[in-house]
Design a protein around this motif. Structure first.
Motif, PDB file in Angstrom:
ATOM      1  N   ALA A 144       0.917  -1.045  -0.205  1.00 41.66           N
ATOM      2  CA  ALA A 144       0.074  -0.033   0.132  1.00 41.66           C
ATOM      3  C   ALA A 144       0.776   1.303  -0.186  1.00 41.66           C
ATOM      4  CB  ALA A 144      -0.962   0.153   1.200  1.00 41.66           C
ATOM      5  N   PRO A 145       0.451   2.423  -0.833  1.00 44.96           N
ATOM      6  CA  PRO A 145       1.514   3.348  -0.863  1.00 44.96           C
ATOM      7  C   PRO A 145       1.275   4.237   0.481  1.00 44.96           C
ATOM      8  CG  PRO A 145      -1.018   3.925  -1.990  1.00 44.96           C
ATOM      9  CD  PRO A 145      -0.666   2.497  -1.560  1.00 44.96           C
ATOM     10  N   ARG A 146       2.553   4.596   0.781  1.00 41.92           N
ATOM     11  CA  ARG A 146       2.517   5.440   2.113  1.00 41.92           C
ATOM     12  C   ARG A 146       3.645   6.522   1.640  1.00 41.92           C
ATOM     13  NH1 ARG A 146       3.372   1.898   7.555  1.00 41.92           N
ATOM     14  NH2 ARG A 146       3.158   4.119   8.489  1.00 41.92           N
ATOM     15  N   SER A 147       3.502   7.893   2.197  1.00 44.66           N
ATOM     16  CA  SER A 147       4.112   8.908   2.047  1.00 44.66           C
ATOM     17  C   SER A 147       5.630   8.937   2.776  1.00 44.66           C
ATOM     18  CB  SER A 147       3.523  10.378   2.393  1.00 44.66           C
ATOM     19  OG  SER A 147       3.292  10.407   3.689  1.00 44.66           O
ATOM     20  N   LEU A 148       6.568   9.688   2.424  1.00 42.23           N
ATOM     21  CA  LEU A 148       7.738   9.876   2.986  1.00 42.23           C
ATOM     22  C   LEU A 148       7.644  10.519   4.267  1.00 42.23           C
ATOM     23  CD1 LEU A 148      10.214  10.849   0.264  1.00 42.23           C
ATOM     24  CD2 LEU A 148       9.975   8.618   1.298  1.00 42.23           C
ATOM     25  N   GLY A 149       6.676  11.292   4.454  1.00 42.26           N
ATOM     26  CA  GLY A 149       6.319  12.004   5.751  1.00 42.26           C
ATOM     27  C   GLY A 149       5.827  10.983   6.697  1.00 42.26           C
ATOM     28  N   GLU A 150       5.010  10.119   6.295  1.00 43.56           N
ATOM     29  CA  GLU A 150       4.118   9.000   7.076  1.00 43.56           C
ATOM     30  C   GLU A 150       5.375   7.872   7.679  1.00 43.56           C
ATOM     31  OE1 GLU A 150      -0.220   8.354   5.803  1.00 43.56           O
ATOM     32  OE2 GLU A 150       1.557   7.656   4.382  1.00 43.56           O
ATOM     33  N   ILE A 151       6.368   7.854   6.643  1.00 42.97           N
ATOM     34  CA  ILE A 151       7.368   6.841   7.217  1.00 42.97           C
ATOM     35  C   ILE A 151       8.398   7.458   8.036  1.00 42.97           C
ATOM     36  CG2 ILE A 151       9.369   5.391   6.127  1.00 42.97           C
ATOM     37  CD1 ILE A 151       7.677   5.323   3.542  1.00 42.97           C
ATOM     38  N   ARG A 152       8.748   8.732   7.549  1.00 41.50           N
ATOM     39  CA  ARG A 152       9.895   9.623   8.474  1.00 41.50           C
ATOM     40  C   ARG A 152       9.176   9.338   9.916  1.00 41.50           C
ATOM     41  NH1 ARG A 152      14.108  12.550   8.067  1.00 41.50           N
ATOM     42  NH2 ARG A 152      13.702  12.540   5.813  1.00 41.50           N
ATOM     43  N   GLU A 153       7.793   9.514  10.084  1.00 41.68           N
ATOM     44  CA  GLU A 153       7.141   9.800  11.378  1.00 41.68           C
ATOM     45  C   GLU A 153       7.198   8.297  12.230  1.00 41.68           C
ATOM     46  OE1 GLU A 153       2.862  10.956  13.689  1.00 41.68           O
ATOM     47  OE2 GLU A 153       3.230  11.148  11.389  1.00 41.68           O
ATOM     48  N   ALA A 154       6.987   7.425  11.206  1.00 41.88           N
ATOM     49  CA  ALA A 154       7.022   5.818  12.103  1.00 41.88           C
ATOM     50  C   ALA A 154       8.274   5.603  12.542  1.00 41.88           C
ATOM     51  CB  ALA A 154       6.539   4.932  10.683  1.00 41.88           C
ATOM     52  N   PHE A 155       9.421   5.944  11.694  1.00 40.53           N
ATOM     53  CA  PHE A 155      10.785   5.774  12.346  1.00 40.53           C
ATOM     54  C   PHE A 155      11.380   6.635  13.237  1.00 40.53           C
ATOM     55  CE2 PHE A 155      11.083   3.114   8.623  1.00 40.53           C
ATOM     56  CZ  PHE A 155      12.220   2.113   8.914  1.00 40.53           C
ATOM     57  N   ASP A 156      10.453   7.734  13.610  1.00 39.44           N
ATOM     58  CA  ASP A 156      10.718   8.920  14.437  1.00 39.44           C
ATOM     59  C   ASP A 156      12.048   9.319  14.143  1.00 39.44           C
ATOM     60  OD1 ASP A 156      10.368  10.621  16.425  1.00 39.44           O
ATOM     61  OD2 ASP A 156      11.226   9.112  18.040  1.00 39.44           O
ATOM     62  N   LEU A 157      12.343   9.589  12.891  1.00 39.44           N
ATOM     63  CA  LEU A 157      13.645  10.141  12.123  1.00 39.44           C
ATOM     64  C   LEU A 157      13.825  11.596  12.439  1.00 39.44           C
ATOM     65  CD1 LEU A 157      13.888   8.454   8.506  1.00 39.44           C
ATOM     66  CD2 LEU A 157      15.478   7.864  10.763  1.00 39.44           C
ATOM     67  N   ASP A 158      15.170  11.918  12.837  1.00 37.99           N
ATOM     68  CA  ASP A 158      15.653  13.140  12.885  1.00 37.99           C
ATOM     69  C   ASP A 158      15.430  13.817  11.176  1.00 37.99           C
ATOM     70  OD1 ASP A 158      16.148  13.460  15.453  1.00 37.99           O
ATOM     71  OD2 ASP A 158      18.241  12.690  14.942  1.00 37.99           O
ATOM     72  N   ASP A 159      15.425  15.173  10.991  1.00 41.55           N
ATOM     73  CA  ASP A 159      15.157  15.666   9.784  1.00 41.55           C
ATOM     74  C   ASP A 159      16.346  15.351   8.958  1.00 41.55           C
ATOM     75  OD1 ASP A 159      12.368  16.393  10.357  1.00 41.55           O
ATOM     76  OD2 ASP A 159      13.274  18.308  10.795  1.00 41.55           O
ATOM     77  N   ASP A 160      17.492  15.409   9.509  1.00 39.44           N
ATOM     78  CA  ASP A 160      18.854  15.299   8.808  1.00 39.44           C
ATOM     79  C   ASP A 160      19.270  14.078   8.249  1.00 39.44           C
ATOM     80  OD1 ASP A 160      19.346  14.173  11.200  1.00 39.44           O
ATOM     81  OD2 ASP A 160      21.224  15.340  11.083  1.00 39.44           O
ATOM     82  N   VAL A 161      18.183  13.009   8.489  1.00 40.22           N
ATOM     83  CA  VAL A 161      18.363  11.667   8.150  1.00 40.22           C
ATOM     84  C   VAL A 161      17.922  11.341   6.674  1.00 40.22           C
ATOM     85  CG1 VAL A 161      18.125   9.155   8.285  1.00 40.22           C
ATOM     86  CG2 VAL A 161      18.607  10.725  10.442  1.00 40.22           C
ATOM     87  N   PRO A 162      18.335  11.063   5.578  1.00 41.41           N
ATOM     88  CA  PRO A 162      17.877  11.292   4.273  1.00 41.41           C
ATOM     89  C   PRO A 162      16.987   9.840   4.183  1.00 41.41           C
ATOM     90  CG  PRO A 162      20.371  11.338   4.095  1.00 41.41           C
ATOM     91  CD  PRO A 162      20.082  11.155   5.568  1.00 41.41           C
ATOM     92  N   LEU A 163      15.790  10.168   3.613  1.00 36.10           N
ATOM     93  CA  LEU A 163      14.897   9.122   3.382  1.00 36.10           C
ATOM     94  C   LEU A 163      14.306   9.176   1.760  1.00 36.10           C
ATOM     95  CD1 LEU A 163      12.616   6.885   4.487  1.00 36.10           C
ATOM     96  CD2 LEU A 163      11.266   9.240   5.210  1.00 36.10           C
ATOM     97  N   LEU A 164      14.362   7.957   1.311  1.00 34.96           N
ATOM     98  CA  LEU A 164      14.129   7.960  -0.343  1.00 34.96           C
ATOM     99  C   LEU A 164      13.359   6.746  -0.336  1.00 34.96           C
ATOM    100  CD1 LEU A 164      17.194   7.643  -2.214  1.00 34.96           C
ATOM    101  CD2 LEU A 164      17.238   7.603   0.392  1.00 34.96           C
ATOM    102  N   PHE A 165      12.692   6.654  -1.525  1.00 37.97           N
ATOM    103  CA  PHE A 165      12.174   5.371  -2.245  1.00 37.97           C
ATOM    104  C   PHE A 165      13.165   4.965  -3.218  1.00 37.97           C
ATOM    105  CE2 PHE A 165       8.018   7.569  -1.455  1.00 37.97           C
ATOM    106  CZ  PHE A 165       7.359   6.433  -0.380  1.00 37.97           C
ATOM    107  N   CYS A 166      13.118   3.579  -3.428  1.00 34.53           N
ATOM    108  CA  CYS A 166      14.149   2.889  -4.333  1.00 34.53           C
ATOM    109  C   CYS A 166      13.133   1.609  -4.811  1.00 34.53           C
ATOM    110  CB  CYS A 166      15.347   2.376  -3.684  1.00 34.53           C
ATOM    111  SG  CYS A 166      15.304   1.018  -2.589  1.00 34.53           S
ATOM    112  N   ASP A 167      13.898   0.932  -5.728  1.00 40.06           N
ATOM    113  CA  ASP A 167      13.393  -0.246  -6.470  1.00 40.06           C
ATOM    114  C   ASP A 167      14.936  -1.197  -6.110  1.00 40.06           C
ATOM    115  OD1 ASP A 167      13.022  -2.956  -7.747  1.00 40.06           O
ATOM    116  OD2 ASP A 167      11.789  -1.596  -9.019  1.00 40.06           O
ATOM    117  N   ALA A 168      14.909  -2.003  -5.317  1.00 44.15           N
ATOM    118  CA  ALA A 168      16.109  -3.015  -5.127  1.00 44.15           C
ATOM    119  C   ALA A 168      16.588  -3.898  -6.193  1.00 44.15           C
ATOM    120  CB  ALA A 168      16.014  -3.885  -3.957  1.00 44.15           C
TER     121      ALA A 168
END
Length: 199
Positions: A144-168
């Motif tokens: 299911a699609p989730r936004s980067l904002g939702e994912i950052r919140e789920a991980f409780d990430l600091d703003d300076d940690v890069p977060l991006l989508f990829c295809d492995a």
């Protein structure tokens, strides 16, 4: 992005690729490696069911039991050779992460939106270690699609940690993640050398 075999005067950098069970670590390293990757995969059997949950990855038939290794080099923006060490994802192998992280310059934490919690321990590990890391969310077709904002919140990430989508599965996508990590490492100036936690 053009990739090239190892050439003279290249910086050699060790990176770790980590994350939960079945998030695509082995696939990512195989997709980008200039050499046939070293794999330590074994078939999953009924005897592993009590300790290796297949919730969300029911089709998985093999698992990494030690580590994966691949190598990739490029010439731009600077000549660099990356040695990629993939960690096993199951909790019973977490103690081995300390050995794989020793001497590393940074880490990629792969995540799967179907099972984000499976990659929380990897993010916590590198955060406690003081090792720069990025989080790359592997796009699975059935997720299911989730936004980067939702994912950052789920991980409780600091703003300076890069977060991006990829295809492995795609070399260019994995290369983009590795370049983001290298740039993050260069932008992060640690106050002291990284020290490993006790296993």
């Amino acid at each position: 992005m053009p990739l090239h075999p190892q050439g003279p005067e290249r910086a050699v950098v060790k990176l770790v690729v980590s994350g939960g069970f079945g998030v695509g670590k082995t696939t990512a390293i195989a997709a980008i490696s200039d050499i046939p990757p070293l794999r330590t995969e074994e078939r999953l059997t009924a005897r592993s069911e009590p300790v290796d949950s297949l919730d969300g990855v029911e089709a998985k038939t093999t698992t990494t039991v030690a580590f994966d290794f691949g190598r990739v080099g490029w010439d731009l923006p600077d000549p660099v050779e990356l040695y990629l060490f993939g960690t096993p994802g199951q909790p019973r192998f977490w103690s081995f992460w300390h050995h794989l992280a020793e001497g590393a310059f940074g880490a990629v934490v792969l995540a799967d939106t179907r099972r984000l919690t499976s990659s929380f321990p990897a993010a916590d590990f590198f955060e406690q270690l003081g090792l720069p890391f990025v989080i790359a969310v592997n796009r699975f077709p059935e997720a299911a699609p989730r936004s980067l904002g939702e994912i950052r919140e789920a991980f409780d990430l600091d703003d300076d940690v890069p977060l991006l989508f990829c295809d492995a599965r795609e070399p260019d996508s994995v290369a983009g993640v590795l370049l983001a990590l290298v740039q993050h490492v260069l932008d992060t100036a640690p106050a002291a050398p990284t020290a490993l936690l006790d296993a």
